[in-house]
Design a protein around this motif. Structure first.
Motif, PDB file in Angstrom:
ATOM      1  N   ALA A 246       0.824  -1.207   0.000  1.00 16.96           N
ATOM      2  CA  ALA A 246       0.000   0.000   0.000  1.00 16.96           C
ATOM      3  C   ALA A 246       0.860   1.260   0.000  1.00 16.96           C
ATOM      4  O   ALA A 246       1.953   1.286   0.562  1.00 16.96           O
ATOM      5  N   LEU A 247       0.322   2.286  -0.633  1.00 18.61           N
ATOM      6  CA  LEU A 247       0.908   3.621  -0.627  1.00 18.61           C
ATOM      7  C   LEU A 247      -0.030   4.521   0.161  1.00 18.61           C
ATOM      8  O   LEU A 247      -1.221   4.608  -0.162  1.00 18.61           O
ATOM      9  N   ILE A 248       0.497   5.155   1.202  1.00 15.76           N
ATOM     10  CA  ILE A 248      -0.304   6.061   2.026  1.00 15.76           C
ATOM     11  C   ILE A 248       0.189   7.478   1.769  1.00 15.76           C
ATOM     12  O   ILE A 248       1.350   7.795   2.022  1.00 15.76           O
ATOM     13  N   VAL A 249      -0.715   8.315   1.240  1.00 19.01           N
ATOM     14  CA  VAL A 249      -0.352   9.686   0.882  1.00 19.01           C
ATOM     15  C   VAL A 249      -1.117  10.642   1.790  1.00 19.01           C
ATOM     16  O   VAL A 249      -2.332  10.788   1.672  1.00 19.01           O
ATOM     17  N   ASP A 250      -0.399  11.253   2.723  1.00 21.52           N
ATOM     18  CA  ASP A 250      -1.011  12.183   3.667  1.00 21.52           C
ATOM     19  C   ASP A 250       0.093  13.088   4.202  1.00 21.52           C
ATOM     20  O   ASP A 250       1.194  12.618   4.474  1.00 21.52           O
ATOM     21  N   ASP A 251      -0.209  14.371   4.339  1.00 24.16           N
ATOM     22  CA  ASP A 251       0.805  15.314   4.814  1.00 24.16           C
ATOM     23  C   ASP A 251       1.026  15.241   6.328  1.00 24.16           C
ATOM     24  O   ASP A 251       1.961  15.841   6.841  1.00 24.16           O
ATOM     25  N   GLU A 252       0.194  14.496   7.041  1.00 20.25           N
ATOM     26  CA  GLU A 252       0.338  14.389   8.488  1.00 20.25           C
ATOM     27  C   GLU A 252       0.904  13.019   8.866  1.00 20.25           C
ATOM     28  O   GLU A 252       0.238  12.001   8.685  1.00 20.25           O
ATOM     29  N   PRO A 253       2.142  13.000   9.397  1.00 21.49           N
ATOM     30  CA  PRO A 253       2.795  11.723   9.731  1.00 21.49           C
ATOM     31  C   PRO A 253       1.980  10.829  10.662  1.00 21.49           C
ATOM     32  O   PRO A 253       1.959   9.609  10.481  1.00 21.49           O
ATOM     33  N   HIS A 254       1.300  11.419  11.655  1.00 20.52           N
ATOM     34  CA  HIS A 254       0.529  10.582  12.587  1.00 20.52           C
ATOM     35  C   HIS A 254      -0.641   9.894  11.885  1.00 20.52           C
ATOM     36  O   HIS A 254      -1.020   8.787  12.253  1.00 20.52           O
ATOM     37  N   LEU A 255      -1.203  10.523  10.872  1.00 20.62           N
ATOM     38  CA  LEU A 255      -2.290   9.884  10.133  1.00 20.62           C
ATOM     39  C   LEU A 255      -1.761   8.780   9.224  1.00 20.62           C
ATOM     40  O   LEU A 255      -2.413   7.743   9.066  1.00 20.62           O
ATOM     41  N   ARG A 256      -0.579   8.982   8.661  1.00 22.79           N
ATOM     42  CA  ARG A 256       0.026   7.894   7.870  1.00 22.79           C
ATOM     43  C   ARG A 256       0.256   6.675   8.768  1.00 22.79           C
ATOM     44  O   ARG A 256      -0.025   5.543   8.373  1.00 22.79           O
ATOM     45  N   MET A 257       0.742   6.917   9.983  1.00 22.04           N
ATOM     46  CA  MET A 257       0.987   5.820  10.922  1.00 22.04           C
ATOM     47  C   MET A 257      -0.330   5.126  11.296  1.00 22.04           C
ATOM     48  O   MET A 257      -0.409   3.892  11.329  1.00 22.04           O
ATOM     49  N   TYR A 258      -1.354   5.908  11.560  1.00 23.29           N
ATOM     50  CA  TYR A 258      -2.670   5.363  11.916  1.00 23.29           C
ATOM     51  C   TYR A 258      -3.224   4.494  10.784  1.00 23.29           C
ATOM     52  O   TYR A 258      -3.678   3.371  11.007  1.00 23.29           O
ATOM     53  N   LEU A 259      -3.144   4.988   9.547  1.00 29.27           N
ATOM     54  CA  LEU A 259      -3.660   4.228   8.405  1.00 29.27           C
ATOM     55  C   LEU A 259      -2.834   2.971   8.159  1.00 29.27           C
ATOM     56  O   LEU A 259      -3.373   1.926   7.778  1.00 29.27           O
ATOM     57  N   LYS A 260      -1.541   3.052   8.415  1.00 29.93           N
ATOM     58  CA  LYS A 260      -0.677   1.877   8.279  1.00 29.93           C
ATOM     59  C   LYS A 260      -1.092   0.792   9.282  1.00 29.93           C
ATOM     60  O   LYS A 260      -1.171  -0.390   8.935  1.00 29.93           O
ATOM     61  N   LEU A 261      -1.391   1.193  10.509  1.00 31.62           N
ATOM     62  CA  LEU A 261      -1.840   0.230  11.524  1.00 31.62           C
ATOM     63  C   LEU A 261      -3.142  -0.444  11.101  1.00 31.62           C
ATOM     64  O   LEU A 261      -3.316  -1.654  11.287  1.00 31.62           O
ATOM     65  N   ILE A 262      -4.048   0.328  10.526  1.00 29.96           N
ATOM     66  CA  ILE A 262      -5.311  -0.232  10.043  1.00 29.96           C
ATOM     67  C   ILE A 262      -5.053  -1.235   8.919  1.00 29.96           C
ATOM     68  O   ILE A 262      -5.590  -2.343   8.910  1.00 29.96           O
ATOM     69  N   LEU A 263      -4.209  -0.866   7.971  1.00 29.32           N
ATOM     70  CA  LEU A 263      -3.916  -1.757   6.846  1.00 29.32           C
ATOM     71  C   LEU A 263      -3.213  -3.042   7.302  1.00 29.32           C
ATOM     72  O   LEU A 263      -3.462  -4.113   6.749  1.00 29.32           O
ATOM     73  N   LYS A 264      -2.369  -2.941   8.317  1.00 27.88           N
ATOM     74  CA  LYS A 264      -1.709  -4.136   8.853  1.00 27.88           C
ATOM     75  C   LYS A 264      -2.750  -5.129   9.370  1.00 27.88           C
ATOM     76  O   LYS A 264      -2.584  -6.336   9.232  1.00 27.88           O
ATOM     77  N   GLN A 265      -3.837  -4.611   9.952  1.00 26.15           N
ATOM     78  CA  GLN A 265      -4.879  -5.480  10.503  1.00 26.15           C
ATOM     79  C   GLN A 265      -5.620  -6.261   9.430  1.00 26.15           C
ATOM     80  O   GLN A 265      -6.239  -7.276   9.731  1.00 26.15           O
ATOM     81  N   ILE A 266      -5.560  -5.793   8.174  1.00 26.32           N
ATOM     82  CA  ILE A 266      -6.248  -6.527   7.108  1.00 26.32           C
ATOM     83  C   ILE A 266      -5.257  -7.184   6.145  1.00 26.32           C
ATOM     84  O   ILE A 266      -5.611  -7.534   5.022  1.00 26.32           O
ATOM     85  N   GLY A 267      -4.018  -7.347   6.607  1.00 27.61           N
ATOM     86  CA  GLY A 267      -3.072  -8.165   5.865  1.00 27.61           C
ATOM     87  C   GLY A 267      -2.008  -7.472   5.042  1.00 27.61           C
ATOM     88  O   GLY A 267      -1.217  -8.140   4.382  1.00 27.61           O
ATOM     89  N   PHE A 268      -1.957  -6.153   5.047  1.00 22.16           N
ATOM     90  CA  PHE A 268      -0.909  -5.462   4.296  1.00 22.16           C
ATOM     91  C   PHE A 268       0.412  -5.569   5.059  1.00 22.16           C
ATOM     92  O   PHE A 268       0.441  -5.487   6.283  1.00 22.16           O
ATOM     93  N   THR A 269       1.495  -5.744   4.315  1.00 19.97           N
ATOM     94  CA  THR A 269       2.803  -5.942   4.944  1.00 19.97           C
ATOM     95  C   THR A 269       3.872  -5.003   4.397  1.00 19.97           C
ATOM     96  O   THR A 269       4.932  -4.861   4.998  1.00 19.97           O
ATOM     97  N   ASP A 270       3.615  -4.373   3.267  1.00 22.28           N
ATOM     98  CA  ASP A 270       4.624  -3.544   2.601  1.00 22.28           C
ATOM     99  C   ASP A 270       4.031  -2.153   2.388  1.00 22.28           C
ATOM    100  O   ASP A 270       2.963  -2.026   1.772  1.00 22.28           O
ATOM    101  N   PHE A 271       4.724  -1.132   2.898  1.00 19.32           N
ATOM    102  CA  PHE A 271       4.162   0.214   2.871  1.00 19.32           C
ATOM    103  C   PHE A 271       5.100   1.237   2.251  1.00 19.32           C
ATOM    104  O   PHE A 271       6.300   1.225   2.495  1.00 19.32           O
ATOM    105  N   LEU A 272       4.512   2.115   1.460  1.00 17.04           N
ATOM    106  CA  LEU A 272       5.192   3.284   0.924  1.00 17.04           C
ATOM    107  C   LEU A 272       4.463   4.483   1.497  1.00 17.04           C
ATOM    108  O   LEU A 272       3.237   4.434   1.680  1.00 17.04           O
ATOM    109  N   GLU A 273       5.186   5.565   1.772  1.00 13.77           N
ATOM    110  CA  GLU A 273       4.549   6.751   2.327  1.00 13.77           C
ATOM    111  C   GLU A 273       4.960   7.985   1.552  1.00 13.77           C
ATOM    112  O   GLU A 273       6.113   8.093   1.114  1.00 13.77           O
ATOM    113  N   ALA A 274       4.016   8.902   1.395  1.00  7.31           N
ATOM    114  CA  ALA A 274       4.278  10.163   0.710  1.00  7.31           C
ATOM    115  C   ALA A 274       3.617  11.288   1.492  1.00  7.31           C
ATOM    116  O   ALA A 274       2.509  11.130   2.004  1.00  7.31           O
TER     117      ALA A 274
END
Length: 128
Positions: free
Chosen positions: A7-35
């Motif tokens: 998944a690629l998470i595009v958000d200007d707020e680092p804490h929201l990128r982290m929050y969305l990454k945690l959510i995606l981990k719960q549904i099986g995502f393992t590889d993350f890109l951030e912008a």
């Protein structure tokens, strides 16, 4: 087809990128890109072609809707879910017109976001 994991998470707020990454981990995502903005998001998408993009609407440098449009021009099969703090009807309609797969408000309860994304993934990747 197997479930998506990148998944690629595009958000200007680092804490929201982290929050969305945690959510995606719960549904099986393992590889993350951030912008941190739409331009970086478009560039990363073109270089890495992730399975799923979570894209904020309001960002500096390049707004999410412009980035969505550029990603869809590059890859009409892209799966982009718009995320926002403010869901105006106009922004939702424009997102859908530009090719977004879904639109999620950031203040949606975590369990509901997980449910929405999991359902979307099952629909797109046709898991039985």
């Amino acid at each position: 087809m197997s479930r998506p994991t990148r998944a690629l998470i595009v958000d200007d707020e680092p804490h929201l990128r982290m929050y969305l990454k945690l959510i995606l981990k719960q549904i099986g995502f393992t590889d993350f890109l951030e912008a941190e903005n739409g331009q970086v998001g478009v560039d990363l998408y073109k270089e890495q072609t992730p399975d799923l993009v979570l894209m904020d609407v309001n960002m500096p440098v390049m707004e999410g809707l412009e980035a969505l449009e550029l990603i869809m021009q590059h890859d009409e099969e892209a799966v982009v879910v718009m995320t926002t703090s403010v869901a105006s009807r106009q922004a939702v309609e424009q997102s859908v017109e530009l090719g977004a797969s879904h639109y999620i408000r950031k203040d949606t309860p975590k369990e509901q976001i997980i449910e929405l994304l999991d359902k979307l993934i099952r629909e797109i990747w046709e898991e039985d």
